[in-house]
Design a protein around this motif. Structure first.
Motif, PDB file in Angstrom:
ATOM      1  N   GLY A 186       0.832  -1.090   0.016  1.00  0.00           N
ATOM      2  CA  GLY A 186      -0.082  -0.003  -0.101  1.00  0.00           C
ATOM      3  C   GLY A 186       1.003   1.385   0.026  1.00  0.00           C
ATOM      4  O   GLY A 186       0.606   2.287  -0.729  1.00  0.00           O
ATOM      5  N   LEU A 187       1.931   1.262   0.622  1.00  0.00           N
ATOM      6  CA  LEU A 187       2.886   2.488   0.730  1.00  0.00           C
ATOM      7  C   LEU A 187       3.324   2.756  -0.553  1.00  0.00           C
ATOM      8  O   LEU A 187       3.420   3.730  -1.358  1.00  0.00           O
ATOM      9  N   ALA A 188       3.791   1.601  -1.467  1.00  0.00           N
ATOM     10  CA  ALA A 188       4.365   1.843  -2.741  1.00  0.00           C
ATOM     11  C   ALA A 188       3.305   2.383  -3.544  1.00  0.00           C
ATOM     12  O   ALA A 188       3.772   3.152  -4.306  1.00  0.00           O
ATOM     13  N   VAL A 189       1.821   1.844  -3.657  1.00  0.00           N
ATOM     14  CA  VAL A 189       0.850   2.485  -4.446  1.00  0.00           C
ATOM     15  C   VAL A 189       0.457   3.869  -4.049  1.00  0.00           C
ATOM     16  O   VAL A 189       0.344   4.725  -4.826  1.00  0.00           O
ATOM     17  N   GLY A 190       0.672   4.047  -2.735  1.00  0.00           N
ATOM     18  CA  GLY A 190       0.081   5.528  -2.245  1.00  0.00           C
ATOM     19  C   GLY A 190       1.552   6.565  -3.043  1.00  0.00           C
ATOM     20  O   GLY A 190       0.939   7.669  -3.300  1.00  0.00           O
ATOM     21  N   PHE A 191       2.724   6.053  -3.137  1.00  0.00           N
ATOM     22  CA  PHE A 191       3.825   6.803  -3.585  1.00  0.00           C
ATOM     23  C   PHE A 191       3.683   7.062  -5.106  1.00  0.00           C
ATOM     24  O   PHE A 191       3.746   8.051  -5.735  1.00  0.00           O
ATOM     25  N   LYS A 192       3.225   5.984  -5.682  1.00  0.00           N
ATOM     26  CA  LYS A 192       3.319   5.860  -7.060  1.00  0.00           C
ATOM     27  C   LYS A 192       2.166   4.908  -7.503  1.00  0.00           C
ATOM     28  O   LYS A 192       2.492   3.709  -7.300  1.00  0.00           O
ATOM     29  N   PRO A 193       0.963   5.290  -8.011  1.00  0.00           N
ATOM     30  CA  PRO A 193      -0.200   4.645  -8.353  1.00  0.00           C
ATOM     31  C   PRO A 193       0.112   3.534  -9.424  1.00  0.00           C
ATOM     32  O   PRO A 193      -0.594   2.258  -9.324  1.00  0.00           O
ATOM     33  N   THR A 194       1.088   3.610 -10.137  1.00  0.00           N
ATOM     34  CA  THR A 194       1.542   2.441 -11.052  1.00  0.00           C
ATOM     35  C   THR A 194       2.049   1.180 -10.423  1.00  0.00           C
ATOM     36  O   THR A 194       1.947   0.228 -10.894  1.00  0.00           O
ATOM     37  N   MET A 195       2.426   1.255  -9.178  1.00  0.00           N
ATOM     38  CA  MET A 195       2.727  -0.015  -8.493  1.00  0.00           C
ATOM     39  C   MET A 195       1.554  -0.808  -8.023  1.00  0.00           C
ATOM     40  O   MET A 195       1.684  -1.765  -7.382  1.00  0.00           O
ATOM     41  N   ALA A 196       0.301  -0.562  -8.289  1.00  0.00           N
ATOM     42  CA  ALA A 196      -1.063  -1.211  -7.999  1.00  0.00           C
ATOM     43  C   ALA A 196      -0.884  -2.529  -8.470  1.00  0.00           C
ATOM     44  O   ALA A 196      -1.404  -3.512  -7.950  1.00  0.00           O
ATOM     45  N   ILE A 197      -0.391  -2.761  -9.689  1.00  0.00           N
ATOM     46  CA  ILE A 197      -0.231  -3.986 -10.275  1.00  0.00           C
ATOM     47  C   ILE A 197       0.533  -5.006  -9.235  1.00  0.00           C
ATOM     48  O   ILE A 197       0.123  -6.286  -9.418  1.00  0.00           O
ATOM     49  N   TYR A 198       1.423  -4.498  -8.642  1.00  0.00           N
ATOM     50  CA  TYR A 198       2.242  -5.516  -7.715  1.00  0.00           C
ATOM     51  C   TYR A 198       1.397  -5.738  -6.398  1.00  0.00           C
ATOM     52  O   TYR A 198       1.353  -6.720  -5.939  1.00  0.00           O
ATOM     53  N   ALA A 199       0.735  -4.608  -6.142  1.00  0.00           N
ATOM     54  CA  ALA A 199      -0.174  -5.154  -4.829  1.00  0.00           C
ATOM     55  C   ALA A 199      -1.194  -6.209  -5.433  1.00  0.00           C
ATOM     56  O   ALA A 199      -1.337  -7.025  -4.343  1.00  0.00           O
ATOM     57  N   ILE A 354      -0.354  -5.516 -18.601  1.00  0.00           N
ATOM     58  CA  ILE A 354      -0.355  -5.601 -20.035  1.00  0.00           C
ATOM     59  C   ILE A 354      -1.727  -4.851 -20.739  1.00  0.00           C
ATOM     60  O   ILE A 354      -2.175  -4.497 -21.500  1.00  0.00           O
ATOM     61  N   SER A 355      -2.705  -5.027 -19.416  1.00  0.00           N
ATOM     62  CA  SER A 355      -4.036  -4.501 -19.738  1.00  0.00           C
ATOM     63  C   SER A 355      -4.010  -3.097 -19.431  1.00  0.00           C
ATOM     64  O   SER A 355      -4.882  -2.600 -20.119  1.00  0.00           O
ATOM     65  N   VAL A 356      -3.072  -2.513 -18.813  1.00  0.00           N
ATOM     66  CA  VAL A 356      -3.504  -1.220 -18.057  1.00  0.00           C
ATOM     67  C   VAL A 356      -2.204  -0.377 -18.799  1.00  0.00           C
ATOM     68  O   VAL A 356      -2.394   0.911 -19.191  1.00  0.00           O
ATOM     69  N   PHE A 357      -1.040  -0.903 -18.874  1.00  0.00           N
ATOM     70  CA  PHE A 357       0.133   0.110 -19.131  1.00  0.00           C
ATOM     71  C   PHE A 357       0.943  -0.478 -20.505  1.00  0.00           C
ATOM     72  O   PHE A 357       0.977   0.135 -21.510  1.00  0.00           O
ATOM     73  N   GLY A 358       1.454  -1.667 -20.372  1.00  0.00           N
ATOM     74  CA  GLY A 358       2.250  -1.903 -21.557  1.00  0.00           C
ATOM     75  C   GLY A 358       3.568  -1.342 -21.673  1.00  0.00           C
ATOM     76  O   GLY A 358       4.176  -1.347 -22.582  1.00  0.00           O
ATOM     77  N   ILE A 359       3.931  -0.614 -20.539  1.00  0.00           N
ATOM     78  CA  ILE A 359       5.254   0.250 -20.560  1.00  0.00           C
ATOM     79  C   ILE A 359       6.187  -0.591 -19.486  1.00  0.00           C
ATOM     80  O   ILE A 359       5.914  -1.079 -18.563  1.00  0.00           O
ATOM     81  N   TYR A 360       7.406  -1.042 -20.368  1.00  0.00           N
ATOM     82  CA  TYR A 360       8.170  -1.982 -19.782  1.00  0.00           C
ATOM     83  C   TYR A 360       8.885  -1.437 -18.467  1.00  0.00           C
ATOM     84  O   TYR A 360       9.035  -2.185 -17.488  1.00  0.00           O
ATOM     85  N   ARG A 361       8.934  -0.019 -18.453  1.00  0.00           N
ATOM     86  CA  ARG A 361       9.562   0.657 -16.915  1.00  0.00           C
ATOM     87  C   ARG A 361       8.789   0.053 -15.731  1.00  0.00           C
ATOM     88  O   ARG A 361       9.288  -0.039 -14.786  1.00  0.00           O
ATOM     89  N   TYR A 362       7.597   0.086 -16.113  1.00  0.00           N
ATOM     90  CA  TYR A 362       6.659  -0.362 -15.030  1.00  0.00           C
ATOM     91  C   TYR A 362       6.672  -1.902 -14.411  1.00  0.00           C
ATOM     92  O   TYR A 362       6.265  -2.462 -13.599  1.00  0.00           O
ATOM     93  N   LEU A 363       7.613  -2.653 -15.441  1.00  0.00           N
ATOM     94  CA  LEU A 363       7.874  -4.025 -15.234  1.00  0.00           C
ATOM     95  C   LEU A 363       9.172  -4.351 -14.610  1.00  0.00           C
ATOM     96  O   LEU A 363       9.443  -5.504 -14.288  1.00  0.00           O
ATOM     97  N   ILE A 364       9.848  -3.239 -14.063  1.00  0.00           N
ATOM     98  CA  ILE A 364      11.220  -3.445 -13.558  1.00  0.00           C
ATOM     99  C   ILE A 364      11.044  -4.620 -12.204  1.00  0.00           C
ATOM    100  O   ILE A 364      11.911  -5.276 -11.998  1.00  0.00           O
ATOM    101  N   GLY A 365       9.925  -4.515 -11.416  1.00  0.00           N
ATOM    102  CA  GLY A 365       9.868  -5.157 -10.401  1.00  0.00           C
ATOM    103  C   GLY A 365       9.851  -6.770 -10.690  1.00  0.00           C
ATOM    104  O   GLY A 365      10.242  -7.644 -10.009  1.00  0.00           O
ATOM    105  N   LEU A 366       9.121  -6.784 -11.801  1.00  0.00           N
ATOM    106  CA  LEU A 366       9.060  -8.439 -12.279  1.00  0.00           C
ATOM    107  C   LEU A 366      10.529  -8.745 -13.044  1.00  0.00           C
ATOM    108  O   LEU A 366      10.710  -9.890 -13.073  1.00  0.00           O
TER     109      LEU A 366
END
Length: 563
Positions: A186-199, A354-366
């Motif tokens: 939740g902290l990660a999502v609060g700081f940056k909403p794109t982290m919601a995929i990891y939540a 892949i449904s919401v972003f498709g931007i590789y930078r948001y996949l760095i956690g994966l």
């Protein structure tokens, strides 16, 4: 060194592993120095400006200088801004790289808990080696030492996953582990909403724990409660600010739902890289293995996630064939439950991405989990242990040989000076000057170096255009300009002068017949500051008479506005 070794011997294997991983983190700080100083687009747009504006109460004083990103949560970048203001650029790069290198700690713990190796130094060495390899990804390296923070918030996500994989504990252990994992997510999502995929992925991992279904349900509920608490801690304050000012807690996004009059009634979501068809979605990992620009703005090459994807497809097909022949073999390299948890998490994260972003930078956690995911998938193929290892080694070698990290923009380290090195020209009457920013390039990072009394309006950007009626900020800026009684200035890149002239004309303004001044910075030499005049008396405020008795001065004023 003997003292350090003796202390490590007194720790549990996992504690010793964590300390060894942390000790390697400064190497990534050194690597960040080798790569050069960060000069990425978002740094120049809002990573430097937003925390400055937050700390100095400029939201609403300056109008959208960082385009839509003006309204993003600034709290995450406050530590970066304070570092950049307090330390030399090289020190900032080293600190950022070292902190990002700390991803080794949760990755090592995750690997240690997933790999089915005999306990001891061999197990620790394998986990640590796999984690070091994980930090060689093209996405991670492209952001090393930069202000993007995808590979800093990953510490929260990976830490939460390591917590969920922690074995043992009493009957309440799954509950408190899930709760604190939720807080981190939740902290990660609060700081940056794109982290919601990891939540979402962490929530799926919570449901994959090997406990009774009732306990899973309660643990998932605890995860949800922790997530709400983390979201409130990380983003609650800023969401409250946006709600109070604009009636939209995530302004300007989803404004077709919240319907704030201060932004267009659209989702404000970038769908450029979201696959348009099922076929393109299915083949996306293979296509980005060839051309990284199908999932982002920069070129790169990294096959690790593509290989995981291919291995999943191959494993599924082999499983069907082997099941039909009853030729199944148990995992030999990984533990069944933790491997299942990380695979399920990865599947959910990827599906959401892949449904919401498709931007590789948001996949760095994966991307950081990819080597371990590849081991877990190959370990589910009906091969002998030897051939599983051979397959993994060949795959890792192919990744290394073909790797080409991306580059978001870097400059050489300066011998001295501040992080952005903006040289502001002499300005008469700065306390009553209004600066109009135009064009589409990012340059709000220069604002902190101007006199604090100067106000900045972004009259043209990806967020605003003077003739657009649906955006209340346009009417707000028009009123501010019409009532302003002091000097007017225009700030833009010299190659966008045509845009500046066009947009100023929409306010019945034009560039004054006086020399413009260069505003050189560490990142660019094309910024110019030009005096602006009103084109008709009808556009002048009552007290405007005599306001133009000023002249900008600078040693480099090669660009001259037309009469």
């Amino acid at each position: 060194m003997d003292v350090i070794i003796s202390k490590l011997r007194g720790l549990t294997p996992e504690a010793a592993l964590a300390w060894m991983a942390a000790a390697l983190a400064p190497l990534f700080g050194v690597l960040a120095l080798v790569l050069g100083q960060d000069a990425n687009w978002d740094l120049r747009n809002y990573h430097f400006y937003n925390p400055y504006a937050f700390l100095n109460g400029r939201l609403g004083f300056d109008i959208a200088p960082a385009q839509p990103a003006t309204f993003y949560n600034p709290l995450m970048h406050v530590p970066f801004y304070l570092l950049a203001e307090a330390l030399p650029p090289r020190a900032v790069g080293f600190v950022l790289g070292t902190v990002q290198g700390l991803n080794l700690v949760p990755l090592s713990l995750i690997a240690h808990r997933v790999l089915a190796l005999h306990p001891g130094r061999a197990s620790q060495g394998a986990a640590l080696s796999l984690s070091v390899f994980a930090l060689s990804g093209a996405g991670f390296l492209s952001e090393l030492g930069t202000s993007f923070f995808d590979n800093i918030l990953s510490l929260l996500i990976l830490g939460a996953l390591a917590m969920l994989l922690n074995p043992g504990g009493g009957p309440l252990a799954p509950l408190w582990r899930s709760f604190f994992a939720g807080v981190a997510g939740g902290l990660a999502v609060g700081f940056k909403p794109t982290m919601a995929i990891y939540a979402l992925g962490l929530g799926a991992a919570t449901l994959a724990q090997s406990v009774r279904w009732l306990v899973r349900f309660v643990a998932f509920s605890a995860y949800g409660l922790g997530g709400l608490l983390g979201l409130a801690l990380g983003g609650g304050y800023w969401m409250g600010v946006l709600m109070r000012l604009y009636g939209n807690p995530i302004f300007p996004h989803l404004n077709h739902v919240f319907r704030s009059p201060m932004a267009p009634l659209t989702a404000q979501r970038d769908t450029t890289f979201v696959p348009e068809t099922w076929g393109r979605a299915f083949t996306l990992p293979f296509r980005w293995a060839v051309d990284g620009k199908v999932v982002g703005e920069i070129a790169f090459r990294d096959w690790r996630l593509s290989m995981v994807y291919a291995a999943v497809i191959a494993a599924a097909l082999i499983f069907i064939f082997s099941w039909w022949r009853r030729d199944l073999r148990a995992p030999a390299l990984t533990r069944r439950e933790p491997a299942r948890m990380i695979l399920l998490m990865a599947a959910v994260v990827y599906a959401a991405w892949i449904s919401v972003f498709g931007i590789y930078r948001y996949l760095i956690g994966l991307e950081l989990l990819a080597p371990l995911l590849l081991v877990a998938v190959v370990d589910r193929m009906p091969f002998t242990r030897y051939w599983r290892l051979v397959t993994i080694v060949i795959a890792f070698a192919a990744i290394v040989v073909t790797l080409r990290p991306g580059d978001w923009g870097r400059v050489a380290w300066a011998a001295e000076g501040d992080y952005v090195a903006v040289r502001v020209p002499a300005i008469e009457r700065p306390e009553s000057s209004l600066v109009l920013m135009s064009g589409f390039q990012p340059f709000s990072y220069v604002i902190p170096r101007f006199p604090p009394a100067m106000r900045f309006l972004r009259v043209q950007s990806y967020f605003s255009w003077p003739t657009e009626q649906a955006n209340g900020h346009n009417q707000l800026m028009r009123g501010i300009i019409a009532n302003h009684q002091g000097p007017l200035l225009a700030l833009f890149n010299d190659y966008e002068q045509g845009l500046a002239v066009e947009v100023l004309g929409l306010f019945d303004l034009g560039l004054a017949p006086a020399p413009c001044s260069r505003v050189p910075t560490r990142f660019e030499q094309s910024l110019v500051l030009c005096p602006v005049r009103r084109l008709s008396l009808a556009s002048a405020p009552i007290a405007l008479a005599g306001a133009w008795g000023y002249q900008l001065r600078a040693s480099d004023s090669a660009l001259t506005a037309p009469p």
